[in-house]
Design a protein around this motif. Structure first.
Motif, PDB file in Angstrom:
ATOM      1  N   ARG A 125     -32.399   1.058  -8.456  1.00 37.41           N
ATOM      2  CA  ARG A 125     -31.746   2.245  -8.583  1.00 37.41           C
ATOM      3  C   ARG A 125     -30.491   2.225  -7.845  1.00 37.41           C
ATOM      4  N   ALA A 126     -30.733   1.710  -6.325  1.00 35.26           N
ATOM      5  CA  ALA A 126     -29.390   1.773  -5.581  1.00 35.26           C
ATOM      6  C   ALA A 126     -28.286   0.945  -6.060  1.00 35.26           C
ATOM      7  N   PHE A 127     -28.756  -0.094  -6.579  1.00 38.80           N
ATOM      8  CA  PHE A 127     -27.513  -0.850  -7.284  1.00 38.80           C
ATOM      9  C   PHE A 127     -26.843  -0.254  -8.453  1.00 38.80           C
TER      10      PHE A 127
ATOM     11  N   ARG B 176     -36.917  -8.917   9.689  1.00 39.80           N
ATOM     12  CA  ARG B 176     -36.171  -7.752  10.517  1.00 39.80           C
ATOM     13  C   ARG B 176     -34.780  -7.713  10.006  1.00 39.80           C
ATOM     14  N   ASP B 177     -34.049  -9.195  10.152  1.00 39.01           N
ATOM     15  CA  ASP B 177     -32.587  -9.118   9.890  1.00 39.01           C
ATOM     16  C   ASP B 177     -32.361  -9.025   8.506  1.00 39.01           C
ATOM     17  N   ILE B 178     -33.296  -9.251   7.351  1.00 42.37           N
ATOM     18  CA  ILE B 178     -33.034  -9.200   6.044  1.00 42.37           C
ATOM     19  C   ILE B 178     -33.079  -7.663   5.625  1.00 42.37           C
ATOM     20  N   ARG B 179     -34.145  -6.879   6.294  1.00 42.06           N
ATOM     21  CA  ARG B 179     -34.125  -5.441   5.883  1.00 42.06           C
ATOM     22  C   ARG B 179     -33.265  -4.760   6.453  1.00 42.06           C
ATOM     23  N   ALA B 180     -32.687  -5.107   7.692  1.00 41.16           N
ATOM     24  CA  ALA B 180     -31.666  -4.539   8.189  1.00 41.16           C
ATOM     25  C   ALA B 180     -30.139  -4.650   7.462  1.00 41.16           C
ATOM     26  N   GLN B 181     -29.843  -5.948   7.089  1.00 33.51           N
ATOM     27  CA  GLN B 181     -28.691  -6.102   6.313  1.00 33.51           C
ATOM     28  C   GLN B 181     -28.746  -5.307   5.144  1.00 33.51           C
ATOM     29  N   LEU B 182     -29.929  -5.259   4.452  1.00 30.53           N
ATOM     30  CA  LEU B 182     -30.098  -4.536   3.183  1.00 30.53           C
ATOM     31  C   LEU B 182     -29.775  -2.896   3.197  1.00 30.53           C
TER      32      LEU B 182
ATOM     33  N   GLY C  49     -26.223   3.699  -1.857  1.00 28.16           N
ATOM     34  CA  GLY C  49     -26.966   3.846  -2.914  1.00 28.16           C
ATOM     35  C   GLY C  49     -28.253   4.634  -2.739  1.00 28.16           C
ATOM     36  N   GLY C  50     -28.745   4.776  -1.643  1.00 34.48           N
ATOM     37  CA  GLY C  50     -30.104   5.535  -1.290  1.00 34.48           C
ATOM     38  C   GLY C  50     -31.077   4.419  -1.095  1.00 34.48           C
ATOM     39  N   PHE C  51     -30.778   3.302  -0.776  1.00 35.99           N
ATOM     40  CA  PHE C  51     -31.693   2.300  -0.617  1.00 35.99           C
ATOM     41  C   PHE C  51     -32.419   2.533   0.768  1.00 35.99           C
ATOM     42  N   LYS C  52     -33.931   2.102   0.924  1.00 37.01           N
ATOM     43  CA  LYS C  52     -34.425   2.171   2.108  1.00 37.01           C
ATOM     44  C   LYS C  52     -35.587   1.243   1.767  1.00 37.01           C
ATOM     45  N   SER C  53     -35.506   0.092   2.638  1.00 39.00           N
ATOM     46  CA  SER C  53     -36.034  -1.153   2.548  1.00 39.00           C
ATOM     47  C   SER C  53     -37.764  -0.830   2.558  1.00 39.00           C
ATOM     48  N   ALA C  54     -37.932   0.057   3.815  1.00 39.95           N
ATOM     49  CA  ALA C  54     -39.361   0.671   4.057  1.00 39.95           C
ATOM     50  C   ALA C  54     -40.001   0.834   2.521  1.00 39.95           C
TER      51      ALA C  54
END
Length: 610
Positions: free
Chosen positions: A447-449, A518-524, A531-536
């Motif tokens: 959805r964020a994309f 950690r760095d993957i989640r932080a960059q995303l 777009g409303g993305f939340k990695s968690a």
């Protein structure tokens, strides 16, 4: 996660299993074979345990005691990637289907770089590739590839490019500029520079006015905007007055970053904007490739230069295509099922969806046995037989063979086959592979994309420089896999490719999964927040395919000593006695075509058994 000179100096001091006694190293390298490796997440690729024994030999100079041989085979293959599996198949074609063959591989899965990743999200299975993925356009013209595909009952089914599906849904590209390198975080819809490269590769005239509007909105100084616009238009001859022969030499021996700075007039922000456009093809940034290499993948260099012409040695280029949903893992799976009947419930075109029983790979009585988690540490030729010693299940094992094909990492061969001639050792030691990471993120939805109207993002100076959604099976609420490319580089260092590769490899091997995650989640979270993305909430799984030894080394005009390297590698491939050196490294190419072709050559040159 871009590495610096300090990282390089610290990384070269990294030692694996330093100070351990040989028996302790063997125990440290021991791995338990999982029931189904493709479904594992976390740190994959060169996962822990794969390099412990190899590093003890190459870095620590460890010495291991001799042991008695317990088994004998017609052929032992060192390396269970596509090259090694193909060598076993070609051997059967030449010496008969009853030939006894043992394939050794230091990973917990076969396929080498051609790994398969699987995720299960909300009951749906998502299949993707963890490494070797695409086929060069010349693959169908290669005799070795054609013979193999016919024998495996496989025909290429070229997959649609991911962007085709999303374009129909109104999604395009985007570029993310980070504050650390451009003064502010900025998201810009569209990527007209990528469109320019695509147009050049297609031989059509680009639309530079789109780039102009984009650059005017980018966090770049006016001088760099103008220089980039001029470069994109392609009407300026930056080498005016230079004769054709001198021009060709310049293109073959000059770093693209130097050309951009000294000839095209780009400042540091402009260079940063273009820096990572070559990483997917070469695992090198603009400072690590030549002008000619840049031109070959469609990057602009002004008027009077050659048109783009894809180097057939490239494993991935603008002309490469995905044949199977899991990339070249389908070839590896098809080979394994053909060599070890019963390991898969299907063969041929149905192999993509087949479930594999890994417990059947190494069974007593099978003509072909694939032994995973096994690292070769010594190959000793004798008059009629060759002895191969390897570490397996915490112990040393030795087997005897009439023939041996080494289809692994060429740089390790001199350590395990010290009887090679000195020139052959030198050539093989020069094959320093390029490190890279393919991270696969299973998303609950995209959805964020959809909100950002993008399916692919270029982040010029962030750790993961290129991200794209793989083909979606359904709507924006359905699970999907996000591909993320990370190449550890030492930008603006002037280092040779080999120095860069060694630095990047040390950095990767010294970085735990927790830091990578950690760095993957932080960059995303940072890039997709609008777009409303939340990695968690949105991430359902992460597989980091760490390839510390990734792309095969390709000789370059930036290294004068590379002029005769390919000839030396061809000579080294002849091995000694009834031992042959195969694999893509020996071809100086990261292409799967090269790996298959080298295996056919190696097996074809073996002397008949006596």
């Amino acid at each position: 996660m871009t590495i610096t000179r300090r990282d390089f100096l610290n990384g070269t001091a990294l030692t694996i299993a330093a100070g351990l006694a040989p028996t302790s190293v063997l125990r440290a390298a021991e791995a338990q074979g999982p029931a189904y490796p493709p479904a594992l997440t976390g740190l994959r690729g060169n996962h822990p345990g794969t390099f412990t024994l190899a590093h003890s030999l190459a870095r620590e100079g460890a010495k291991y005691p001799g042991v008695l041989a317990r088994e004998s085979y017609d052929l032992v293959v060192v390396g269970g990637g596509i090259g090694g599996l193909a060598a076993a198949w070609f051997y059967q074609q030449r010496f008969g289907g009853n030939a006894r063959i043992l394939i050794l591989d230091n990973h917990d899965d076969f396929g080498g770089h051609a790994k398969r990743n699987e995720f299960t999200v909300r009951g749906r299975t998502l299949v993707t590739y963890g490494g070797s993925a695409e086929m060069p356009p010349s693959a169908n013209d290669n005799a070795a590839v054609r013979a193999l595909l016919a024998g495996l009952d496989l025909a290429p089914r070229i997959q649609a490019r991911p962007g085709d599906d999303y374009a129909r849904r109104g999604l395009g590209r985007a570029v993310f500029f980070d504050a650390e390198h451009f003064g502010r975080d900025q998201w810009l819809a569209g990527d007209p520079f990528a469109a320019l490269v695509d147009a050049r590769n297609a031989g059509v005239r680009p639309a530079p006015e789109d780039l102009g509007a984009f650059l005017n909105a980018a966090p770049l100084p006016p001088a760099d905007r103008q220089a980039l616009q001029r470069l994109a238009q392609g009407e300026t001859d930056y080498l005016s007055g230079m004769a054709g022969e001198a021009r060709a030499r310049y293109a073959q021996s000059t770093r693209y970053a130097v050309f951009l700075r000294e000839k095209a007039g780009l400042g540091l922000p402009g260079l940063r904007f273009l820096r990572s456009r070559s990483q997917d093809a070469y695992a090198l940034d603009a400072d690590g490739i030549t002008v000619a290499q840049a031109i070959s993948i469609g990057l602009p260099a002004g008027a009077g230069m050659a048109a783009p012409a894809i180097d057939p040695r490239l494993g991935k280029s603008p002309a490469s295509r995905l044949w199977f949903p899991d990339g070249n893992a389908t070839l590896a799976r098809a080979l394994a099922s053909k060599l070890v009947p019963g390991v898969a419930a299907a063969q041929g075109q149905e192999i993509v969806g087949a479930r594999f029983d890994y417990s059947k790979l190494d069974r007593e009585g099978n003509p072909v046995r694939i032994r995973l988690n096994s690292t070769a540490i010594a190959i000793e030729p004798d008059v009629r037989i060759t002895r191969v010693t390897y570490g397996w299940q915490g112990n040393l094992q030795r087997v005897e063979a009439a023939h041996v094909v080494v289809a692994g990492y060429d740089m390790m061969v001199p350590f395990i086959l010290p009887s090679l001639p000195v020139p052959a050792k030198a050539a093989l030691r020069a094959c320093v592979k390029a490190p890279l990471v393919y991270t696969k993120v299973a998303l609950d939805n995209w959805r964020a994309f959809d909100a950002l109207k993008t399916w692919r993002i270029h982040a010029p100076t962030m750790a993961y420089s290129d991200l794209w959604l793989e083909s979606a099976p359904g709507g924006k609420d359905d699970p999907v896999v996000l591909h993320m490319l990370y190449v550890p580089t030492v930008p603006d260092s002037g280092m040779s490719a080999r120095e860069r590769f060694r630095a990047g490899r040390a950095f990767l091997l010294g970085t735990p999964f927790e830091v990578l995650e950690r760095d993957i989640r932080a960059q995303l979270d940072r890039m997709l927040a609008a777009g409303g993305f939340k990695s968690a909430r949105d991430i359902q799984g992460i597989t980091v395919n760490r390839w510390a030894h990734g792309y095969s080394y390709m000789p370059s005009g930036l290294a004068p000593d590379d002029a005769n390297l390919q000839v030396a590698l061809e000579q080294a491939g002849r091995g000694v006695g009834n031992i042959r050196i195969a694999g893509a490294d020996t071809a100086g190419s990261p292409s799967v075509t090269a790996a298959i072709e080298q295996s056919m050559r190696a097996v074809g040159s073996l002397n008949p058994k006596t």
